[in-house]
Design a protein around this motif. Sequence first.
Motif, PDB file in Angstrom:
ATOM      1  N   TYR A   1      33.377  -1.788  17.780  1.00  0.00           N
ATOM      2  CA  TYR A   1      34.730  -1.305  17.560  1.00  0.00           C
ATOM      3  C   TYR A   1      35.496  -1.463  18.871  1.00  0.00           C
ATOM      4  CZ  TYR A   1      32.999   1.046  13.341  1.00  0.00           C
ATOM      5  OH  TYR A   1      32.457   1.327  12.129  1.00  0.00           O
ATOM      6  N   PRO A   2      36.808  -1.463  18.792  1.00  0.00           N
ATOM      7  CA  PRO A   2      37.564  -1.428  20.035  1.00  0.00           C
ATOM      8  C   PRO A   2      37.252  -0.135  20.769  1.00  0.00           C
ATOM      9  CG  PRO A   2      39.013  -1.804  18.173  1.00  0.00           C
ATOM     10  CD  PRO A   2      37.678  -1.514  17.620  1.00  0.00           C
ATOM     11  N   ALA A   3      37.239  -0.184  22.076  1.00  0.00           N
ATOM     12  CA  ALA A   3      36.939   1.008  22.846  1.00  0.00           C
ATOM     13  C   ALA A   3      37.940   1.144  23.972  1.00  0.00           C
ATOM     14  CB  ALA A   3      35.534   0.922  23.415  1.00  0.00           C
ATOM     15  N   PHE A   4      38.029   2.351  24.487  1.00  0.00           N
ATOM     16  CA  PHE A   4      38.859   2.539  25.663  1.00  0.00           C
ATOM     17  C   PHE A   4      38.180   3.527  26.578  1.00  0.00           C
ATOM     18  CE2 PHE A   4      40.226   5.254  22.255  1.00  0.00           C
ATOM     19  CZ  PHE A   4      40.173   6.506  22.835  1.00  0.00           C
ATOM     20  N   ALA A   5      38.580   3.500  27.819  1.00  0.00           N
ATOM     21  CA  ALA A   5      37.977   4.393  28.789  1.00  0.00           C
ATOM     22  C   ALA A   5      39.039   4.777  29.788  1.00  0.00           C
ATOM     23  CB  ALA A   5      36.830   3.693  29.506  1.00  0.00           C
ATOM     24  N   LEU A   6      39.003   6.011  30.189  1.00  0.00           N
ATOM     25  CA  LEU A   6      39.971   6.421  31.189  1.00  0.00           C
ATOM     26  C   LEU A   6      39.413   7.564  32.010  1.00  0.00           C
ATOM     27  CD1 LEU A   6      41.666   9.202  30.066  1.00  0.00           C
ATOM     28  CD2 LEU A   6      42.351   7.488  28.420  1.00  0.00           C
TER      29      LEU A   6
ATOM     30  N   ALA B   1      44.487   5.144  35.090  1.00  0.00           N
ATOM     31  CA  ALA B   1      44.569   3.932  34.293  1.00  0.00           C
ATOM     32  C   ALA B   1      43.737   4.044  33.019  1.00  0.00           C
ATOM     33  CB  ALA B   1      44.076   2.747  35.111  1.00  0.00           C
ATOM     34  N   VAL B   2      44.149   3.276  32.040  1.00  0.00           N
ATOM     35  CA  VAL B   2      43.420   3.207  30.782  1.00  0.00           C
ATOM     36  C   VAL B   2      42.869   1.798  30.653  1.00  0.00           C
ATOM     37  CG1 VAL B   2      43.557   3.610  28.328  1.00  0.00           C
ATOM     38  CG2 VAL B   2      45.243   4.627  29.842  1.00  0.00           C
ATOM     39  N   TYR B   3      41.666   1.681  30.220  1.00  0.00           N
ATOM     40  CA  TYR B   3      41.089   0.354  30.012  1.00  0.00           C
ATOM     41  C   TYR B   3      40.703   0.219  28.551  1.00  0.00           C
ATOM     42  CZ  TYR B   3      40.823   0.636  35.035  1.00  0.00           C
ATOM     43  OH  TYR B   3      41.148   0.780  36.344  1.00  0.00           O
ATOM     44  N   THR B   4      41.207  -0.798  27.929  1.00  0.00           N
ATOM     45  CA  THR B   4      40.798  -1.039  26.549  1.00  0.00           C
ATOM     46  C   THR B   4      39.966  -2.308  26.502  1.00  0.00           C
ATOM     47  OG1 THR B   4      42.861  -2.184  26.151  1.00  0.00           O
ATOM     48  CG2 THR B   4      42.732   0.097  25.444  1.00  0.00           C
TER      49      THR B   4
ATOM     50  N   GLN C   1      49.304   3.194  27.953  1.00  0.00           N
ATOM     51  CA  GLN C   1      49.836   4.481  28.375  1.00  0.00           C
ATOM     52  C   GLN C   1      50.047   5.415  27.191  1.00  0.00           C
ATOM     53  OE1 GLN C   1      49.506   4.319  31.590  1.00  0.00           O
ATOM     54  NE2 GLN C   1      49.567   6.534  31.341  1.00  0.00           N
ATOM     55  N   ALA C   2      50.648   4.864  26.145  1.00  0.00           N
ATOM     56  CA  ALA C   2      50.903   5.663  24.956  1.00  0.00           C
ATOM     57  C   ALA C   2      49.602   6.195  24.382  1.00  0.00           C
ATOM     58  CB  ALA C   2      51.628   4.813  23.910  1.00  0.00           C
ATOM     59  N   LEU C   3      48.641   5.337  24.358  1.00  0.00           N
ATOM     60  CA  LEU C   3      47.335   5.717  23.837  1.00  0.00           C
ATOM     61  C   LEU C   3      46.791   6.918  24.592  1.00  0.00           C
ATOM     62  CD1 LEU C   3      44.869   5.022  22.078  1.00  0.00           C
ATOM     63  CD2 LEU C   3      44.089   3.552  23.921  1.00  0.00           C
ATOM     64  N   ALA C   4      46.795   6.814  25.897  1.00  0.00           N
ATOM     65  CA  ALA C   4      46.232   7.881  26.719  1.00  0.00           C
ATOM     66  C   ALA C   4      46.954   9.195  26.456  1.00  0.00           C
ATOM     67  CB  ALA C   4      46.339   7.516  28.188  1.00  0.00           C
ATOM     68  N   GLU C   5      48.253   9.099  26.295  1.00  0.00           N
ATOM     69  CA  GLU C   5      49.007  10.337  26.138  1.00  0.00           C
ATOM     70  C   GLU C   5      48.784  10.994  24.790  1.00  0.00           C
ATOM     71  OE1 GLU C   5      52.977   9.190  27.144  1.00  0.00           O
ATOM     72  OE2 GLU C   5      52.347   8.806  29.218  1.00  0.00           O
ATOM     73  N   SER C   6      48.443  10.196  23.809  1.00  0.00           N
ATOM     74  CA  SER C   6      48.295  10.763  22.471  1.00  0.00           C
ATOM     75  C   SER C   6      46.923  11.403  22.271  1.00  0.00           C
ATOM     76  CB  SER C   6      48.499   9.677  21.422  1.00  0.00           C
ATOM     77  OG  SER C   6      47.312   8.935  21.283  1.00  0.00           O
TER      78      SER C   6
ATOM     79  N   GLY D   1      36.410  12.302  32.743  1.00  0.00           N
ATOM     80  CA  GLY D   1      36.902  11.070  32.165  1.00  0.00           C
ATOM     81  C   GLY D   1      36.558  11.055  30.687  1.00  0.00           C
ATOM     82  N   VAL D   2      37.137  10.128  29.982  1.00  0.00           N
ATOM     83  CA  VAL D   2      36.878  10.046  28.548  1.00  0.00           C
ATOM     84  C   VAL D   2      36.615   8.605  28.157  1.00  0.00           C
ATOM     85  CG1 VAL D   2      37.873  10.363  26.267  1.00  0.00           C
ATOM     86  CG2 VAL D   2      38.350  12.006  28.050  1.00  0.00           C
TER      87      VAL D   2
END
Lengths: 364, 364
Positions: B131-136, B241-244, B273-278, B320-321
Amino acid sequence: MLNQKREDSAVELSERKKKILRAVVESYIRTAEPVGSKALLELADLNVSSATIRNELADLTEQGYLEQPHTSAGRIPSPKGYRLYVNELMQEQRLSLEETKQINEALHLKMRELDKVIDQAGRMVSQLTNYPAFALAGNARKVTIRRFDLIMVDGNSFIVVVMTDSSVVRNKLIRLPVDLSEPQLQLLTTLLNTSFVGKTLDELTPELMRVAEHAAGSSYGLISLVVSFAMEVLEGLEHSAVYTAGTSHILDHPEYQDVGKAQKLMSYLSEEQALAESLPLPALGDDNTKILIGPENVAEELKDTSVVLASYDIGDGMKGVIGVVGPTRMDYAKVAAKLSYVADGLSKLFGQTELPPGKPEKEE
Amino acid sequence: MLNQKREDSAVELSERKKKILRAVVESYIRTAEPVGSKALLELADLNVSSATIRNELADLTEQGYLEQPHTSAGRIPSPKGYRLYVNELMQEQRLSLEETKQINEALHLKMRELDKVIDQAGRMVSQLTNYPAFALAGNARKVTIRRFDLIMVDGNSFIVVVMTDSSVVRNKLIRLPVDLSEPQLQLLTTLLNTSFVGKTLDELTPELMRVAEHAAGSSYGLISLVVSFAMEVLEGLEHSAVYTAGTSHILDHPEYQDVGKAQKLMSYLSEEQALAESLPLPALGDDNTKILIGPENVAEELKDTSVVLASYDIGDGMKGVIGVVGPTRMDYAKVAAKLSYVADGLSKLFGQTELPPGKPEKEE
DNA sequence: TTTAGCACTCTTCCTTCCTGAGTGCTAAAG
DNA sequence: CTTTAGCACTCAGGAAGGAAGAGTGCTAAA
C-alpha cells in the motif's frame, strides 16, 4: 503492398508537407485526437482542398511520419514524425516573464544541502510541466576523504565531521556509553587525518582499520566507528540518488486512462535505480537538453513514452540531470524550454560562492 | 420502511452473527467480491442452511454492519462493520519469522541521518504492505540552538556546524571571496555562542543580528551568513517533513480501477503537508497503533479510504508516525502487525547509543 | 497537380435482450 | 420461535444488432 517508393529519411519533405506535419503534431499535442484532412484545412493555412491534403497525408503516412489508428480515423504522428518535428519544425518556446519569475523564485531554495536542492528541483519541474519528473546528481568519479574533524559535545558524545575532496560535508553525532577526554579526541583526530585522508572507499580496508586501531591504543573501537561513518558517506556519494516527483501526473493524460499502462509506467518510475541506469547520460555531452522519443528510449518500459532531459553543473566537474517523462504526445517545446531554464538556474546556484560580506550583492 | 427495530450499536450481536460478519469481512478482503449466502455456507462453518444465513445477513444489513451494492448482489462490509471487525473479531496477526527477519535486515539502515531513516522506513513499509505509505517525524516543540562550531578549511572557506538542543547536527560549507584568518574565526565562534545559543527561531530577530554584527567589527556580514543558516536549520526542524512512498500501489487494487478516483487519492497523497495536518496525531497517545476506517478520517479525500498508523519514539521526547493508506477493504490485521513491528524497530534504532567500544555488542 | 464526388470502412454509441447470481418472502417443518 | 425449502423477483453485466458519423481512398474531370 510491394511498392518500391523510397522511404528513405534522407528524402527532403516539401515545404507543404512539413507545414502539414507540423499542424498535425501540434493539433494532436493539444487535443489528443487524431487529426483529419478537413480539420487541417483550417489548422495549416494552405489554400488547397481537403482532397489535396488527403493525398499529402497518404504520402506522409507511407513515409512513416504519420500513423492511422484505424482506417476511418485521422492521422497521429509516429515517433519518426515527432522526431522530425522536434529537430526541424518546432519553434523554440520563449518563457513568459511570468514563468521565468515563478521559476526564479522557486529556485531561491532554503537548506542548501545538495540532495535537498536536487529533490526540490525535481518537484518544481514536475509542478511546472504537469508531468512526472526526476532529478539526479551525476555519479561522480571516485571520491576521497579530505579531512576529519571531531567536535567534543560533552563527556560522552562528540560530532564527527567528514569532508570529501568534492567538498561535500557530512556530520554525525556519536554518543558513547563511556567517557572521553578532550586530549583523547585530539589524538584521535590526528590519527584519522594521517591514516585515512585521500583514500577512496575501496582503499578503506579492514586491515588499514586494524592498524590504525592499534596505533590508537586506548581509544578502543572509536576509529572504526568514525571510519565506518566516513565509508557510509563515500558510499552515499557514489551511488548517486534519484528523486522522482509528481508521478501522479501520469493519470492526467488520456493515454494513461488504461490503468494497466499507467501502473506499469508508475512502478517503473519508482524503481529509481533502474531509471537512472537506463538514461543515456553520457550522450548528453554537447547540447544541454536532449529529447528521447518513444522507442528511442533504452528501457523497455519507456518505449512508448518520451523523456526530456537537461543537464546542469554541480561544480567541481560534476554534472546532474533533471528530466521529465510523459506520453509521446508531449508539449516538447514548452517542456524543453522550462527544463533548460531550470537547469541553467541550478548551475548558477551551485556555481555561486556565498555573498561577499559587506558589499550588497548585485542582481544580474 | 418504518420499522422501529433498535439499530443501536450497543446491542450485542449473537455469536453466530459475529461469525458471519467476520466471514464476510475476511472473504471480501481477500476477493473484493460481494459475499453471498451460499458462499458463506462454506466460509463460516455453521450447520445451518443458506436461508438462515440470509436472515442473519438481512439483520446485519439492517443494523448497519453490512451493505448491498445492489439488490441482487451479495453483501460487503460497511465502515461500521469493519470497525467491529477491527475492534473485536480480528485475530492479531503474528508475523512469520521470515517477515520479521526481512524487516530487521531492512532496518539496519545506512546513513543514519534522521530524515533519511524516516524516508527509508516509509519506503520499506510500502513495499512490505503493498500500500502507499508515509512517514513523518512529529513536529517538535520549539527547538533552540545549543552550539556553533566553525571549522577552518582553507583561506577562504570554512564549515559551520550547528547543533540544536534536540541533538540534531547540521553543517554547511561556506566559501567566501575574501580571506579569513584562524583567529578571526575563533572570535566569531565565541561571539556566536554567546549571542545566539538558547534562542528559538522567533528570537533570532534582525535587531539581535545587527547588534552582534556590530560587535564582530571586522568580520563584516559573516554573522548573518552563519545565523541565517542556523535559522534554516531550525525552520527545517519545525516544519517536520512528510515522506510518502509507493503511491503507485494504489493502482494495484480494484477499487481504484477508476482512474478518476485513483487520481484524486494520489494527488492528495502528494500534497504532503495537507496529509500531515489531517492526521489525528494527538489521538495516538495510548496505544501505539491506530486504525481509521473510511469516514472516520478527517480529510474529505480520505473518506472512503482507511489509514493505519503506528507511532515510534525518536528520543528526546519526540515522536514520529508511520502509516499506510488503502481502500477500506484492507488487510488490517497484517498491515497493523507489520506497521507496529517496524515502528518498534525504529524506536529501538533511535534509542540506542553507539556500540560500546572494545566490548562486542550483544544481540538481544 | 489539384479538386469534387462518392462509395466504403470502421469506430462509437445506443438499444435490446438474455442470463445468472442473489435476494426476500411465504409457508411448512422442527 | 427458529429453521428450512421453494419460488418469484430484481438487477448488473455481457452479447448482439443496428444506426450514425467521421474520414478515408479512388476515380474522373478540371
